[in-house]
Design a protein around this motif. Sequence first.
Motif, PDB file in Angstrom:
ATOM      1  N   UNK A  62       0.842  -1.193   0.000  1.00  0.00           N
ATOM      2  CA  UNK A  62       0.000   0.000   0.000  1.00  0.00           C
ATOM      3  C   UNK A  62       0.877   1.242   0.000  1.00  0.00           C
ATOM      4  N   UNK A  63       0.224   2.403  -0.023  1.00  0.00           N
ATOM      5  CA  UNK A  63       0.900   3.706  -0.154  1.00  0.00           C
ATOM      6  C   UNK A  63       0.363   4.646   0.898  1.00  0.00           C
ATOM      7  N   UNK A  64       1.248   5.471   1.472  1.00  0.00           N
ATOM      8  CA  UNK A  64       0.792   6.516   2.386  1.00  0.00           C
ATOM      9  C   UNK A  64       1.126   7.876   1.811  1.00  0.00           C
ATOM     10  N   UNK A  65       0.115   8.762   1.803  1.00  0.00           N
ATOM     11  CA  UNK A  65       0.284  10.103   1.273  1.00  0.00           C
ATOM     12  C   UNK A  65      -0.333  11.146   2.179  1.00  0.00           C
ATOM     13  N   UNK A  66      -0.127  12.397   1.802  1.00  0.00           N
ATOM     14  CA  UNK A  66      -0.668  13.530   2.558  1.00  0.00           C
ATOM     15  C   UNK A  66      -1.960  14.004   1.903  1.00  0.00           C
ATOM     16  N   UNK A  67      -3.110  13.850   2.568  1.00  0.00           N
ATOM     17  CA  UNK A  67      -4.378  14.287   1.973  1.00  0.00           C
ATOM     18  C   UNK A  67      -4.356  15.782   1.660  1.00  0.00           C
ATOM     19  N   UNK A  68      -5.035  16.138   0.597  1.00  0.00           N
ATOM     20  CA  UNK A  68      -5.114  17.548   0.218  1.00  0.00           C
ATOM     21  C   UNK A  68      -3.933  18.037  -0.585  1.00  0.00           C
ATOM     22  N   UNK A  69      -2.962  17.142  -0.852  1.00  0.00           N
ATOM     23  CA  UNK A  69      -1.806  17.530  -1.657  1.00  0.00           C
ATOM     24  C   UNK A  69      -1.886  16.856  -3.024  1.00  0.00           C
ATOM     25  N   UNK A  70      -1.095  17.358  -3.952  1.00  0.00           N
ATOM     26  CA  UNK A  70      -1.058  16.795  -5.303  1.00  0.00           C
ATOM     27  C   UNK A  70       0.380  16.889  -5.793  1.00  0.00           C
ATOM     28  N   UNK A  71       0.914  15.765  -6.241  1.00  0.00           N
ATOM     29  CA  UNK A  71       2.303  15.747  -6.701  1.00  0.00           C
ATOM     30  C   UNK A  71       2.444  16.145  -8.167  1.00  0.00           C
ATOM     31  N   UNK A  72       1.351  16.634  -8.771  1.00  0.00           N
ATOM     32  CA  UNK A  72       1.358  17.023 -10.169  1.00  0.00           C
ATOM     33  C   UNK A  72       0.875  15.926 -11.094  1.00  0.00           C
ATOM     34  N   UNK A  73       0.679  14.719 -10.545  1.00  0.00           N
ATOM     35  CA  UNK A  73       0.182  13.595 -11.339  1.00  0.00           C
ATOM     36  C   UNK A  73      -1.209  13.169 -10.894  1.00  0.00           C
ATOM     37  N   UNK A  74      -1.840  13.966 -10.016  1.00  0.00           N
ATOM     38  CA  UNK A  74      -3.136  13.581  -9.483  1.00  0.00           C
ATOM     39  C   UNK A  74      -3.040  12.633  -8.315  1.00  0.00           C
TER      40      UNK A  74
END
Length: 499
Positions: A62-74
């Motif tokens: 799985x993957x963990x990310x920061x909600x509300x952010x976008x790395x430019x790829x969606x």
Amino acid sequence: MPACDFTRRDLLRWTALAAAAGPLALASPARAAEADRGRPGDVLPVNLELVTLAEDHAVITWYTGLPGTDDGLGRMQPAPADGEIIYGTHPSRLNRVARGISSNTAYHYVELTGLEPGQTYYYQARSRGRAASPTPFTLISGNAVGTSPYGLDTEVGPFSFTTPQPPPGKYLFSIVLCNDLHMGETQAGLVGGQPQYIGITQELGLPPYPEVMLQALVEDVRRHKPSYLLAAGDISAEAVPSDLSRAGQLLDGFGDYGTDYFVTRGNHDRAHTGDPYSTCRVGQWQGNDCFHDGFFSRNKLTYFSRDLSGLHVIGLDTYDKPGNGGDAGALSADQLAWFRADLAKHAEQPTLVFGHHPLVMQDSAFPITAGSSLQADQATTILNDYAKTPGVFLHHAGHTHRNKRTVSPIAPNVTQMEVAAVKEYPGGYSLLRLYTGGYALNFYKSRSELARRWSERSRQEIMGYWPQFALGASVADRNMMAKHDLSHLKRPNNHPEHP
């Protein structure tokens, strides 16, 4: 990309279908989950997948990310966190814990070991105490996280899987099946020349992703102690000599070419015209054939058969024809005649066939075109021959960049296995384990940190819908067991008794 020939017309048709499919936003597949479950600054675990399921182990990512952010790829920007899986044999007693191969990462990979064959397990993946949600399937009917729908209605589980039984008999040896290395490629996911659908490139400062993925594969497979490796085509992006050479150098880390590993041609490896190819031999059909020089310089033919520890292995050149690479694959008349004669000669011997184009392509979320598989009349001829050749049990193909198991009613005893690409999400290989009474096939994602990092980045291909095609609609599309008499195979010298 789907069969490497996804055209503008195909894309427009598919986009219309995707727009009508429902809740998954085209710009960002994770956005709905982020809005529902996260706050800015939180770590959100998503994209949960049961990748590998064998009789005694399972691999979950799985993957963990920061909600509300976008790395430019969606996609959410990556957020390193802890990762663990709690699991057990009852959904209310998840009393075992397994942790990942990295202790603080955004790219989680956890292996459950010591499982019992035929046992049902329940599990939940967590990071910073939050449960991970599955990769969403909206275009297809499928299940990324289990062998039953248990837990899918909750989004956070626990989810469920049942381990298979091992193949009957005594373990003999194993073979790595892989394809679509695309050495030299710099953008993944380019579609029909449409600029609004951006290609995914490697992050600045990191090595080229085809090298990252192939090097990780070669290092990874050592833990399985396989005897052989078969690479079914698209070794290069466009058959540039330096790219073919680099692929060979990395594959040499596995063993000796022609003894330990073997390759076949894909449509990207076809003969080309232009200055980069001018020093290579003149192609049989067109241009200059650098692939032939790179891997078959001592042989006249680009197709072959070998006996490996009693197993008859046939390598096909499925682009033995003129063309631009976007049309259907085909064997030349000479190759087809040779192939049919070879099958007949070894009719009773356990036989594995591998080549780039699948015989048929079915059940795709994306449009299926003529270029998706082998020429239809040849595929029918081959399947009819398989029906008369009891030794053939497996046909391994690439080209589609997906995991998919197909069984034709014409030749029901032959498993046709499409294996996902090495070079992009889900990024890995299948391990074929041979026993005296049958075989097992299991797909593994490549495990290095850089490989997991690129795999997760490249899952954003096709507006983030790529996993619904490439992962496999079910666990059984990437993990299976079948019975077959392989008792006449031999264990290779100095090979361990267990994988």
